[in-house]
Scaffold this active site. Structure first.
Site, PDB file in Angstrom:
ATOM      1  CE  LYS A  11      -3.910  -2.222   2.331  1.00  0.00           C
ATOM      2  NZ  LYS A  11      -4.932  -2.071   3.396  1.00  0.00           N
ATOM      3  CE1 TYR A  51      -9.356  -3.038   0.155  1.00  0.00           C
ATOM      4  CE2 TYR A  51      -8.507  -1.130  -1.018  1.00  0.00           C
ATOM      5  CZ  TYR A  51      -8.306  -2.235  -0.208  1.00  0.00           C
ATOM      6  OH  TYR A  51      -7.042  -2.539   0.240  1.00  0.00           O
ATOM      7  CG  PHE A  59     -13.383   1.612   7.005  1.00  0.00           C
ATOM      8  CD1 PHE A  59     -12.882   1.005   5.862  1.00  0.00           C
ATOM      9  CD2 PHE A  59     -14.064   0.822   7.929  1.00  0.00           C
ATOM     10  CE1 PHE A  59     -13.049  -0.353   5.635  1.00  0.00           C
ATOM     11  CE2 PHE A  59     -14.241  -0.543   7.710  1.00  0.00           C
ATOM     12  CZ  PHE A  59     -13.730  -1.124   6.556  1.00  0.00           C
ATOM     13  CB  THR A  93      -6.988  -5.892   9.762  1.00  0.00           C
ATOM     14  OG1 THR A  93      -7.449  -7.042   9.054  1.00  0.00           O
ATOM     15  CG2 THR A  93      -7.335  -4.642   8.985  1.00  0.00           C
ATOM     16  CG  ASN A 114      -3.561  -2.381   6.785  1.00  0.00           C
ATOM     17  OD1 ASN A 114      -3.429  -1.914   5.662  1.00  0.00           O
ATOM     18  ND2 ASN A 114      -4.537  -3.209   7.103  1.00  0.00           N
ATOM     19  CG  HIS A 117      -5.481  -6.245  -0.012  1.00  0.00           C
ATOM     20  ND1 HIS A 117      -6.660  -6.280   0.703  1.00  0.00           N
ATOM     21  CD2 HIS A 117      -5.634  -7.134  -1.039  1.00  0.00           C
ATOM     22  CE1 HIS A 117      -7.480  -7.152   0.121  1.00  0.00           C
ATOM     23  NE2 HIS A 117      -6.883  -7.675  -0.934  1.00  0.00           N
ATOM     24  CD  GLU A 128      -8.716  -9.492  -3.317  1.00  0.00           C
ATOM     25  OE1 GLU A 128      -7.522  -9.736  -3.035  1.00  0.00           O
ATOM     26  OE2 GLU A 128      -9.558  -9.165  -2.464  1.00  0.00           O
TER      27      GLU A 128
HETATM   28  P1  CMP Z   1      -7.376  -4.604   3.511  1.00  0.00           P
HETATM   29  O1  CMP Z   1      -6.874  -5.979   3.742  1.00  0.00           O
HETATM   30  O2  CMP Z   1      -6.761  -3.830   2.409  1.00  0.00           O
HETATM   31  O3  CMP Z   1      -8.966  -4.663   3.273  1.00  0.00           O
HETATM   32  C1  CMP Z   1      -9.841  -3.601   3.610  1.00  0.00           C
HETATM   33  C2  CMP Z   1      -9.132  -2.522   4.351  1.00  0.00           C
HETATM   34  O4  CMP Z   1      -9.964  -1.604   5.024  1.00  0.00           O
HETATM   35  C3  CMP Z   1      -8.271  -3.119   5.428  1.00  0.00           C
HETATM   36  O5  CMP Z   1      -7.189  -3.780   4.853  1.00  0.00           O
HETATM   37  C4  CMP Z   1      -7.947  -1.915   6.288  1.00  0.00           C
HETATM   38  O6  CMP Z   1      -6.761  -1.267   5.899  1.00  0.00           O
HETATM   39  C5  CMP Z   1      -9.127  -1.012   6.011  1.00  0.00           C
HETATM   40  N1  CMP Z   1      -9.874  -0.815   7.247  1.00  0.00           N
HETATM   41  C6  CMP Z   1     -10.480  -1.755   7.983  1.00  0.00           C
HETATM   42  N2  CMP Z   1     -11.035  -1.181   9.061  1.00  0.00           N
HETATM   43  C7  CMP Z   1     -10.761   0.135   8.992  1.00  0.00           C
HETATM   44  C8  CMP Z   1     -11.071   1.252   9.804  1.00  0.00           C
HETATM   45  N3  CMP Z   1     -11.773   1.110  10.946  1.00  0.00           N
HETATM   46  N4  CMP Z   1     -10.622   2.460   9.424  1.00  0.00           N
HETATM   47  C9  CMP Z   1      -9.922   2.597   8.274  1.00  0.00           C
HETATM   48  N5  CMP Z   1      -9.602   1.569   7.449  1.00  0.00           N
HETATM   49  C10 CMP Z   1     -10.027   0.363   7.821  1.00  0.00           C
END
Ligand code: CMP
Length: 142
Positions: A11, A51, A59, A93, A114, A117, A128
């Site tokens: 990311k 997404y 979010f 996550t 984070n 993904h 995906e």
């Molecule tokens: P990812 O695996 O990319 O899939 C969906 C993403 O949404 C997840 O990782 C997080 O980075 C993001 N995400 C999940 N919960 C939250 C949250 N509370 N606030 C912001 N981003 C979120």
């Protein structure tokens, strides 16, 4: 155990911190073959489409804003049990809850930023991978 493929996105936060190489190195060390990899700057429609399952979540706007902030690396990873194994190497996550030495513990800052993904199932991995790579770019070695 079956050989599988899964999708990895490094990311914007990790790419900005110049950690893409370190993350790919961790993945190779964990036994993954990087079958395909490209650097790309996601457009808003591409990020929203990827997404789409999270569209109703509070979010969603923040997530799309973040994912389009700067370039990402998108990669296809292959090994036995790839989906589960990558989720193990990636960590929870929320980096604060991730196990020691996982990618998100080492390189993630928050649940939003984070670092990586990963596909959550084999079915979603297929979807995906197809979202980012034409079949010709991820063909098995002849
Ligand atoms: P990812 O695996 O990319 O899939 C969906 C993403 O949404 C997840 O990782 C997080 O980075 C993001 N995400 C999940 N919960 C939250 C949250 N509370 N606030 C912001 N981003 C979120």
């Amino acid at each position: 155990m079956a050989v599988e493929r899964t999708l990895c996105i490094i990311k914007p936060d990790a790419v900005e911190k110049k950690k893409a190489g370190a993350i790919l190195q961790m993945l190779e060390a964990a036994g993954f073959t990087i079958v395909a990899c490209k650097r790309t700057h996601l457009t808003r429609p591409v990020a929203e489409g990827f997404y789409a399952v999270h569209k109703a979540r509070p979010f969603f706007g923040e997530l799309v804003e973040f994912m389009t902030r700067s370039p990402v690396f998108v990669a296809v990873l292959e090994r036995d049990n790839a989906v589960a194994k990558y989720r193990e190497v990636m960590g929870a996550t929320d980096p604060a809850k991730a196990d020691a030495n996982t990618i998100r513990k080492l390189h993630g800052a928050s649940v939003g930023e984070n670092a990586v993904h990963g596909s959550d199932s084999l079915d979603n991995a297929r979807i995906e991978i197809g979202y980012f790579f034409p079949a010709s770019e991820v063909a098995p070695v002849a």
